[in-house]
Design a protein around this motif. Sequence first.
Motif, PDB file in Angstrom:
ATOM      1  N   THR A   1     -54.866 -44.164  10.776  1.00 46.10           N
ATOM      2  CA  THR A   1     -54.088 -44.511   9.913  1.00 46.10           C
ATOM      3  C   THR A   1     -55.122 -43.743   8.512  1.00 46.10           C
ATOM      4  O   THR A   1     -54.209 -43.942   7.163  1.00 46.10           O
ATOM      5  CB  THR A   1     -54.284 -46.446   9.725  1.00 46.10           C
ATOM      6  OG1 THR A   1     -55.644 -45.973  10.107  1.00 46.10           O
ATOM      7  CG2 THR A   1     -53.484 -46.500  10.852  1.00 46.10           C
ATOM      8  N   GLU A   2     -56.097 -43.429   8.575  1.00 43.78           N
ATOM      9  CA  GLU A   2     -57.311 -43.057   7.570  1.00 43.78           C
ATOM     10  C   GLU A   2     -56.324 -41.761   6.878  1.00 43.78           C
ATOM     11  O   GLU A   2     -56.578 -41.147   5.742  1.00 43.78           O
ATOM     12  CB  GLU A   2     -58.548 -42.737   7.885  1.00 43.78           C
ATOM     13  CG  GLU A   2     -59.467 -44.353   8.047  1.00 43.78           C
ATOM     14  CD  GLU A   2     -60.883 -43.485   8.655  1.00 43.78           C
ATOM     15  OE1 GLU A   2     -61.767 -42.270   8.147  1.00 43.78           O
ATOM     16  OE2 GLU A   2     -61.412 -44.859   9.234  1.00 43.78           O
TER      17      GLU A   2
ATOM     18  N   GLY B   1     -57.522 -46.293  13.963  1.00 46.36           N
ATOM     19  CA  GLY B   1     -58.371 -46.413  13.037  1.00 46.36           C
ATOM     20  C   GLY B   1     -58.591 -45.300  12.260  1.00 46.36           C
ATOM     21  O   GLY B   1     -57.999 -44.913  10.652  1.00 46.36           O
ATOM     22  N   LYS B   2     -58.670 -44.492  12.855  1.00 43.92           N
ATOM     23  CA  LYS B   2     -58.898 -42.823  11.609  1.00 43.92           C
ATOM     24  C   LYS B   2     -58.075 -42.170  11.999  1.00 43.92           C
ATOM     25  O   LYS B   2     -57.739 -41.145  10.772  1.00 43.92           O
ATOM     26  CB  LYS B   2     -59.729 -41.487  12.755  1.00 43.92           C
ATOM     27  CG  LYS B   2     -61.245 -41.979  13.157  1.00 43.92           C
ATOM     28  CD  LYS B   2     -62.208 -40.847  13.925  1.00 43.92           C
ATOM     29  CE  LYS B   2     -63.731 -41.636  13.542  1.00 43.92           C
ATOM     30  NZ  LYS B   2     -64.886 -40.827  12.951  1.00 43.92           N
TER      31      LYS B   2
END
Length: 68
Positions: free
Chosen positions: A56-57, A53-54
């Motif tokens: 993709t940020e 998730g991080k």
Amino acid sequence: MPKVPGFLIGFVILMLINSTFNLPAIVLETANELSRFFLIAAIAAIGMKTNLGKLTEVGLKPINNDCC
């Protein structure tokens, strides 16, 4: 006094053995294959701890090498 990691002690011992003795080819080949296996296992362990998730940020900015 700082603690020394066990893998570092093992590395130094194996380096000294390899430098001191003329080891048979089969021993060197086996050690090489084990080394590759453990390197791949370590990389996989690091990858499993990656927070996708991080990642993709952040995006592709950290790996984009268009600076030069």
